[in-house]
Structures are given as C-alpha cells and as structure tokens.
Design an enzyme around this catalytic site. Structure first.
Site, mmCIF file in Angstrom:
data_model
loop_
_atom_site.group_PDB
_atom_site.id
_atom_site.type_symbol
_atom_site.label_atom_id
_atom_site.label_comp_id
_atom_site.label_asym_id
_atom_site.label_seq_id
_atom_site.Cartn_x
_atom_site.Cartn_y
_atom_site.Cartn_z
ATOM 1 N N GLY A 13 -52.166 -11.507 -53.010
ATOM 2 C CA GLY A 13 -51.781 -12.290 -54.172
ATOM 3 C C GLY A 13 -51.316 -13.674 -53.732
ATOM 4 N N VAL A 15 -48.507 -14.687 -52.163
ATOM 5 C CA VAL A 15 -48.008 -14.743 -50.783
ATOM 6 C C VAL A 15 -49.108 -14.389 -49.791
ATOM 7 C CG1 VAL A 15 -46.343 -13.784 -49.140
ATOM 8 C CG2 VAL A 15 -45.647 -14.248 -51.500
ATOM 9 N N VAL A 134 -35.608 -11.813 -48.022
ATOM 10 C CA VAL A 134 -34.441 -12.489 -48.593
ATOM 11 C C VAL A 134 -34.544 -13.988 -48.330
ATOM 12 C CG1 VAL A 134 -31.920 -12.702 -48.605
ATOM 13 C CG2 VAL A 134 -32.975 -10.471 -48.205
ATOM 14 N N GLY A 136 -36.772 -16.348 -48.888
ATOM 15 C CA GLY A 136 -38.010 -17.029 -48.533
ATOM 16 C C GLY A 136 -38.057 -17.542 -47.114
ATOM 17 N N ASP A 203 -32.988 -8.411 -58.717
ATOM 18 C CA ASP A 203 -33.540 -9.060 -57.524
ATOM 19 C C ASP A 203 -32.423 -9.444 -56.555
ATOM 20 O OD1 ASP A 203 -35.894 -10.741 -56.194
ATOM 21 O OD2 ASP A 203 -34.190 -12.102 -56.390
ATOM 22 N N LYS A 207 -31.348 -7.996 -52.567
ATOM 23 C CA LYS A 207 -31.116 -8.893 -51.429
ATOM 24 C C LYS A 207 -29.689 -8.741 -50.894
ATOM 25 C CE LYS A 207 -34.519 -12.155 -53.214
ATOM 26 N NZ LYS A 207 -34.746 -13.419 -53.941
ATOM 27 N N GLY A 309 -41.619 -18.610 -53.523
ATOM 28 C CA GLY A 309 -42.879 -19.341 -53.524
ATOM 29 C C GLY A 309 -43.807 -18.825 -52.446
#
Length: 441
Positions: A13, A15, A134, A136, A203, A207, A309
C-alpha cells in the site's frame, strides 16, 4: 559483495510502495552500507490486478500467497507493512520461528501481543525490529532499546498521533470546534474516512504500550493503557487553556512510580491534557510528533519529526532492514526482548495527576466554600481558583458564574470522586469540562 539478502515484502500500500521505491532509488548506497545487495524475493498483496502506477518492480514478484512466500528457502528477511492482528501475527510467528528476521510497522499487533512475537524471535534466533511502529521516521525506539540501555528512564511523555495533533493545533489557532477541525483534517488527508482509531486514542494507546515496554523493561499491552480521546475537547476548553498560558495536546504518558506499599510500578495513560506554553511539547504543531524522555543520567531528551506518511515510515522500515541484514551477514542477531523488570502496571485511579475543572455555579455567597469543602473531603488540594460572570448559564438567568479550579497533584481516583460529588450539588448547574494538567503549571 556477497550474495544478496532477499526480502519478502508483505503489503504494498502507501508504505509498502515507498519501501519498494526507496529500495530501487538507493540500491547502491544500501548495498554499500550492508556489504551485500538487497533484493525483493516477492511481494504479498490482497489483489493482484490493482493498478500500482509506475512502481519500479517486476509484476511477476506479486503473489497473494503470503505464507507460501514466507516459507520459501530463498527468503532471508520478512518486511510486514500490512497492519492488523490476523493474519499478520501468524505470518510473523512463522517467519521468526524459522529463523527469518522480521521488520514490521505493525503497532496494533505489537501492542496487543508483542510477547508472542518476541518469544518466537527468541525461539528461532531471529531479529525482530519495529522502529516504524511508533513516530514514523523519528529515531526513537532504537535509542530507548539500545542507546539508553545503560541509563534508567523515569518518564516518557509524547505526542504520537499526527491526526489529533493537527486537530488540536487547528482548534488552538483558529478557535474552531472539534467537528470543524476534524473536517479540515479529513479534507487535507490527515484524517482517515473513519478517524475513530485516532480521535478516540486507540492509535496513541498502542504506541504508548510499545514505548513503556521498552523504557521500563516490562511487558505492557494496549489493554494496560488508560485511554481517552479528544472528541470531548471544546473550543471553550482551548480558550480556557490559552487564558492560563497553556495549550491542549493528546499525550501519551508512561512513568515509573511506587504504590502505597512502596513497590515500584509503572503508569501508562493516553488522554488530552493542558500543558504550559513553556513545555517543549507545547510548540509541536500541525501533524508532527514529538517524544520527551526523562532519564536519570542523560537528563531530558527530545525526539521530533514527522510521525506518519508513506515516505517517513518507509525510511524507518529501511533503517531496520539495514540493521537486520548486517546482523545476518555477520552471523549474529540483536539482543532479545528486555523484560526483566516485570513491573506491575498501576491502575489509572492510582496515577498521580492534576485537574482543570470548569464549573457553572449559582452566583451567591457560600458557593466557593461549599465547592472547596468537596475537594477537602476527598483530600484534593486546590492550587488556583478563577471566578467570573457566566458565559453559558441557563437562558434568562443572571445569577450564574463560571468557576475554574486547578488542583495540586492527587490520585486520579480522588479527583474523579471529587468531580462526581460536584455534579450532584444543587449549586453546581453543570461541570462544563474536566481536563488533566501536565508539565508543571
């Protein structure tokens, strides 16, 4: 150069596609850093016919048989960017037990059942890396796991969800309400069509569990984390925070402490909180993430950057791939999970915190004394009181007043009981808002 290190990529997808692109664009540099080239052995996807644009990869590498790909003898490292609990858990356990190193960005799985993955890695003598799970691209987990291994971490406070940080920052900047700020976040692509996982704190709680596990050498799952979202934060709350020189952020907070018997414990929670503008996290705006670590020897450390992202997350994934590939070539694997401390997780009611409470009260003599008596009965000390004309009393009434109280530190259960009793007083028309206060205000 030695023989290539071959990767099985699970998921292609946002990522996964960026992982493929970076592998292609940086192939020479990555090979030089590792001492061997990286090659994609196969890519497991849900649908073979999906249009993937100009992705620089042989279409023949795609398969819908993830488990079959993992079991292939020519696969050295499994990279998982699918997400979710199942079937990802079964895939990764299979890979780890077979001695194949795993790189994953799957925060939900790690937070729910990281213990199973760590046990499988120990059984198979394989590496399990998850920097991308966690914050990015922010180098965070490896410093906790390795760089600070010789220190004692006492507290980790972080903004680890970009969607909620964008929403709260927009509310602070424009005076918008939650619904308006969420709509803007959705239009700009910061919020999913179903934003529940973000705005309700799921979310961030996942984390927080991962961060606490690493920081305190204790297995912490998402079920251990007290969780509250931001849907109840109002523009009036934001304005009140501003008047006090504060801003509101959704924080994950993991801290060491002791219970009533003196036994060392950990507290892990996620909730919106007021923090003073002087706090390092207060200036973290837009969709950025930041984590503030307090250690005994190293002191205060701040990690800041883009927390989500495709490209930032893919950067973290590839950093882990380089590490596990080097280990494989050297014939070693990283230290296994460090959970020796096995500290109990303290219930939220025992967590020490502070409250900002906004009351709509009857404006007559003795009200403040009656309210203060409620706090005294629950052994909660008042730090400040601010009283003014009602901004939202009952229509047609001129005998209401706003009362804003900030407490000193007390057990959360005592503060909650205080608020519960205040709601039952005849002189209290409404408890307009309750927010926790962090950061030394």
């Amino acid at each position: 150069m030695t023989s290539p290190v071959r990767l099985a990529l699970l998921g292609c997808g946002t990522v996964g596609s960026d992982v493929v692109r970076l592998l292609h664009e940086q192939s020479a540099d990555l090979a030089a850093r590792i001492g061997a080239p990286l090659e994609i052995a196969g890519i497991a996807v849900r649908r073979l016919g999906r249009d993937r644009g100009d992705l620089p990869v042989d279409p023949g590498l795609f398969t819908t048989d993830a488990l079959g790909l993992i079991k292939r003898d020519d696969v050295d490292v499994v990279v998982e960017v699918v997400g979710g609990i199942e079937p990802a858990r079964g895939w990764l356990v299979e890979a780890l037990r077979a001695g194949k190193s795993v790189v994953t960005a799957n925060k939900a799985l790690l937070a729910e059942d990281g213990a199973t993955l760590h046990d499988a890695a120990a059984e198979g003598g394989a590496d399990l890396y998850y920097e991308a799970s966690v914050a990015g691209a922010i180098p965070l987990l490896r410093p906790l796991r390795e760089s600070l291994h010789g220190d004692r971490i006492n507290r980790v406070t972080g903004i680890v969800n970009g969607t909620t940080n964008f929403i709260l920052s927009a509310m602070d900047a424009t005076g918008a309400g939650f619904a308006e700020a969420l709509e803007e976040a959705t239009e700009l692509g910061y919020a999913e069509a179903d934003p529940t996982a973000d705005v309700e704190g799921f979310d961030a709680a996942a984390k927080a569990a991962i961060l606490a596990s690493l920081a305190f050498h204790t297995r912490v799952s998402a079920a251990d984390v007290h969780r509250e979202g931001i849907t109840e934060v109002t523009s009036a709350d934001v304005a009140s925070a501003k008047s006090m020189g504060c801003t509101i952020k959704l924080l994950c907070i993991a801290a060491r402490g002791t219970d009533a018997t003196g036994r060392e414990t950990v507290s892990v929670r996620v909730h919106p909180a007021m923090i003073p503008l002087t706090h390092p996290l207060a200036s973290v705006g837009d969709a950025f993430n930041a984590v503030f670590v307090e250690a005994e020897a190293a002191g205060q450390l701040m990690f800041y950057g883009r927390g989500a992202g495709g490209a930032p997350t893919a950067s973290a994934v590839l950093g882990d791939v380089v590490a596990v590939a080097r280990n494989r070539l050297a014939g070693v694997h990283a230290a296994s999970e460090s959970a020796y401390a096995d500290l109990p997780v303290r219930p939220m009611g025992e967590a020490l915190t502070r409250y900002h409470i906004s009351l709509d009260v009857t404006d007559r003599p003795g009200v403040l004394a009656a309210v203060a008596g409620v706090f005294a009965r629950h052994d909660v000390s008042i730090a400040t009181v601010r009283q003014g004309p009602a901004g939202g009393g009952a229509a047609g009434r001129g005998d209401d007043a706003d009362l804003v109280i900030v407490t000193h530190v007390a057990p959360d259960a005592a503060l909650a009981a205080t608020v519960g009793e205040l709601r039952g007083l005849d002189i209290v028309r409404s408890v307009a808002s309750v927010l926790r206060v962090e950061g030394g205000l």
